[in-house]
Design a protein around this motif. Sequence first.
Motif, short mmCIF file in Angstrom:
data_model
loop_
_atom_site.label_atom_id
_atom_site.label_comp_id
_atom_site.label_asym_id
_atom_site.label_seq_id
_atom_site.Cartn_x
_atom_site.Cartn_y
_atom_site.Cartn_z
N SER B 3 0.85 -1.19 0.00
CA SER B 3 0.00 0.00 0.00
C SER B 3 0.88 1.24 0.00
N ARG B 9 -1.59 8.56 0.47
CA ARG B 9 -2.91 7.96 0.47
C ARG B 9 -4.06 8.98 0.55
N TRP B 13 -7.16 9.53 -2.13
CA TRP B 13 -8.57 9.50 -1.73
C TRP B 13 -9.27 10.79 -2.11
N PHE B 114 -7.88 -3.02 -9.56
CA PHE B 114 -7.68 -2.85 -8.11
C PHE B 114 -6.63 -3.81 -7.59
N ASP B 120 -7.45 0.38 -2.60
CA ASP B 120 -8.37 -0.60 -2.07
C ASP B 120 -9.74 -0.40 -2.69
N GLY B 123 -12.68 0.68 -0.21
CA GLY B 123 -12.47 2.05 0.24
C GLY B 123 -12.80 3.05 -0.85
N CYS B 124 -12.38 2.70 -2.06
CA CYS B 124 -12.64 3.57 -3.19
C CYS B 124 -14.13 3.70 -3.47
N ARG B 282 -14.50 -7.63 4.37
CA ARG B 282 -13.02 -7.78 4.28
C ARG B 282 -12.65 -9.23 4.01
N TRP B 285 -13.57 -10.31 0.60
CA TRP B 285 -12.66 -9.72 -0.40
C TRP B 285 -11.37 -10.53 -0.49
N TRP B 286 -10.76 -10.79 0.67
CA TRP B 286 -9.50 -11.55 0.67
C TRP B 286 -9.66 -12.91 0.05
#
Lengths: 284, 297
Positions: B3, B9, B13, B114, B120, B123-124, B282, B285-286
């Motif tokens: 990241s 960051r 954003w 992504f 992320d 988050g986006c 989360r 997603w992982w």
Amino acid sequence: MQPSYLKVFLTFARNSLVRDMSFRANFIFTCISSMAWAGMNFGLFKVVYQFTNSIGRDSGWGENEFFIFLGTVWLINSLIQTFCMANMERFSEMIRMGSLDFALLKPIDTQFLISFPRMNWAQLPNGMLGILLIIVSLNALAAERGDNLYLSIWNVLAFVFFIACGLCVMYSVMITLASTSIWLGRNQQLYNFWFYITNFYRYPMEIYQSGTIGWTLWGTFTFVIPILVVSNVPARVLAQPLGTPWQRWEWGFASLAVIFAIVSLLVSRFVFRSALKSYRSASS
Amino acid sequence: MESLGLTVRPVTWWHFFQVSVNERLVYRGDFILGTLMRFLPTLTQIFLWWAIYDSVATNPTAVGDAPDTQIAGFRYGDMVAYYLLVTISRAFSSMPGLSSGIALQVREGEIKKFLIQPVDMLGCLLLQRIAHKLVYYLMATLPFALVFFLCRGFFIDGWPDAEILAVFFVSLILGFLLGFFLEACIGLVSFWFLEVTSLMFIYMLMNFFLSGHMFPLDLLPTDLQILGIGPLNLRIVVDFVPFKYLAYFPAAVFLGKVEGAEMYQGLAVLVFWVMFFIVLSRIMWWRGVKRYSGFGG
């Protein structure tokens, strides 16, 4: 040579059915989803009738009468969605893309040609659900009122006749709305607008009959955009006259349904034709 | 995945946020009219419920007078106020196109960007949503204010006190987060099943009925007999699922239907659900990304 409109209509019906059946899972899913929404609607009023035995004081819309009304609305909605809805959206798109040219060239009435080519058969089960609800509620009503309930064949025929009148009105409102997209270039709000208008005809007209705003709404949706007549007259034929003779205003209201069916067809025909005159193709 | 550094960051954003704001301002044309039209169904609700209250009323009321009866603790004014407030809750918690958007990105392989970029996805998307919602509120304030001003008579008790107002606003924000992460989870299911339309549909249906969008949940029967099963207390059922926080809860808080300890309990449960769906999204997603394989491009 004059084309056979009936044959063309049946061909449209068959082609659409073939088309729907080639995506069978999708077809079944659409059937289930529209029936589930109807079920929600039913649930709402089951909840409401826990707390009251009528919608509107002395309006005659008790639980069973109201479910006859609801069944009627489902039936009309489903017929409109089966035969018209998809076509009107398609029409709006045809104007934007310029493919209306091809329809204009065909040796058949243009309004007919754009009104029926795509039928959405998946919406039809909802209408059957409506008929089922009407039958069940009529039975319950017969039990509730004792055996003096007598539904003659004339009631049923009148119901079918007034449903047909109502469909004429709904079709006309829709084609008029869709015609406006010729002037506007594109009418994306068509579906929304339709949803918001039909929202008013889902309930017995008695609920609007109080206060200035209420009567204004009632007047608008009875005489200007006559959609209250569409649902109220057929539902009343089945739910209200049972046992009681019709009053004079009810006869007047019923004849309005016939008059409006004719007038709105003529008006929408006129609007459609004058809109077509302003059509300029989209191709270069 | 690596990241970006902490300094870069926020800048990234901020850019995402700005782009999304501008994206929305493009379509402000008939927006205000559209928002006003959205209240038309509420108009029919006002008449429908008047007719219902009028027929329940014990003593006949003069035309235009509010009927005196209560239904499940709701006076006529409360009922209308409830429907108006629910439009606010829904303006926060509804996420049109979120699940189907995620599903589409997974199916079409757009999600690869992504995986490559150090950004992320959730988050986006969240930033995009916040931007869109903020623009929406900015433009919708005028029509909303107009409608609420015209309908102020239905709010019989006037404004609630500051504490309740604070809880109301907090529950709206949390409702937004709950709506976002819940629908994100549904969208992420597409890692396993490419088509999530039917799942979305079930969610919408449950949401419509159990969130209180259609009627105040206090009206639900406590002893439902269905297909020989029962008695079923539907009001307890809705307490165990997260839906009621998407529409019913903020409105009920505002109207004083949920108060004191019960109100804070509700808020705690809401926080729990938000955390639950954040963690779930989360994990999904992982695990989803591990399963995912992209080709071509």
